[in-house]
Design an enzyme around this catalytic site. Structure first.
Site, PDB file in Angstrom:
ATOM      1  N   CYS A  45       0.828  -1.212   0.000  1.00  0.00           N
ATOM      2  CA  CYS A  45       0.000   0.000   0.000  1.00  0.00           C
ATOM      3  C   CYS A  45       0.859   1.257   0.000  1.00  0.00           C
ATOM      4  O   CYS A  45       0.525   2.254  -0.657  1.00  0.00           O
ATOM      5  CB  CYS A  45      -0.913   0.017   1.222  1.00  0.00           C
ATOM      6  SG  CYS A  45      -2.027  -1.379   1.316  1.00  0.00           S
ATOM      7  N   ASP A 136     -20.897  12.634 -14.092  1.00  0.00           N
ATOM      8  CA  ASP A 136     -22.321  12.366 -13.926  1.00  0.00           C
ATOM      9  C   ASP A 136     -22.601  11.485 -12.715  1.00  0.00           C
ATOM     10  O   ASP A 136     -23.743  11.074 -12.477  1.00  0.00           O
ATOM     11  CB  ASP A 136     -22.902  11.710 -15.186  1.00  0.00           C
ATOM     12  CG  ASP A 136     -22.197  10.398 -15.553  1.00  0.00           C
ATOM     13  OD1 ASP A 136     -21.275   9.976 -14.829  1.00  0.00           O
ATOM     14  OD2 ASP A 136     -22.569   9.798 -16.580  1.00  0.00           O
TER      15      ASP A 136
END
Length: 220
Positions: A45, A136
């Site tokens: 990570c 959107d």
């Protein structure tokens, strides 16, 4: 659970390293990438979030906001961010927020749990999910990697270039396409539309079937 491509992405509220956010408000009119990781202070990570730090200018060029997620708390995220910056050789304010999801509410809602990876308490950790959301607020792409496999964020940039191009032009991008490469005309485009839509011309690749479906054109 989870969310399908084309569906509206949940407008969740969550604590982050920049305070509580409502996801749609935070996005505004931008594109967004939400990517999860199993836990703070973990090796793979750290390499991933460090790579994202270096790519922030590229995301900004594309009007893309970046946000990460892990099950740990905000204090842990802030402490860990110093390691990420040290590893990546960057400094200053950490340029993107990290969501805290200690109860796994979002991980469950978005289908991000990795049952093979558990924390010290035996709770499943989040997998390496990637969600790309359009202005959107609809999901445009999702990827799900196991905890042991790091992601390639240069590939994610390539995907964003394709998504943004194909959102407004009647083309698709072939295998291995990169910005500026040849594109493929959508099957829905009729022959008589080609001169208007693709004034640079269309090349049809002949195949044994005799069908004219491999139509290549310069990037619009």
């Amino acid at each position: 659970m989870g969310i399908n491509l084309g569906e509206e992405f949940p407008n969740f509220q969550a604590p982050t390293t920049i305070g509580d956010i409502h996801f749609h408000d935070w996005m505004g009119k931008s594109w967004a990438i939400l990517f999860s990781h199993p836990a703070d202070f973990t090796p793979v990570c750290t390499t991933e979030l460090g790579r994202v730090l270096k790519l922030i200018p590229e995301f900004k060029k594309r009007n893309v906001k970046v946000i990460a997620l892990s099950c740990d708390d905000v204090k842990s995220h802030n402490d860990w961010s110093k390691d990420i910056q040290d590893f990546s050789g960057t400094s200053g304010n950490f340029p993107y927020p990290i969501i805290s999801d200690p109860k796994r509410d979002l991980a469950v809602q978005l289908g991000m749990l990795d049952p093979a990876e558990k924390d010290a308490a035996g709770l499943p950790l989040t997998a390496r999910a990637v969600f790309i959301i359009g202005p959107d607020k609809k999901l445009k792409l999702s990827l799900l990697y196991p905890a042991t496999t790091g992601r390639n964020f240069d590939e994610i940039l390539r995907v964003i270039d394709s998504l943004q191009l194909t959102a407004t032009k009647k083309v698709a991008t072939p295998e291995g396409w990169v910005q500026g490469g040849k594109c493929m005309v959508l099957p829905s485009v009729k022959q008589d539309e080609l001169p208007t839509l693709f004034p640079k011309g269309v090349e049809v690749r002949a195949v044994p079937s005799g069908k004219s479906y491999l139509r290549f054109t310069e990037q619009p």
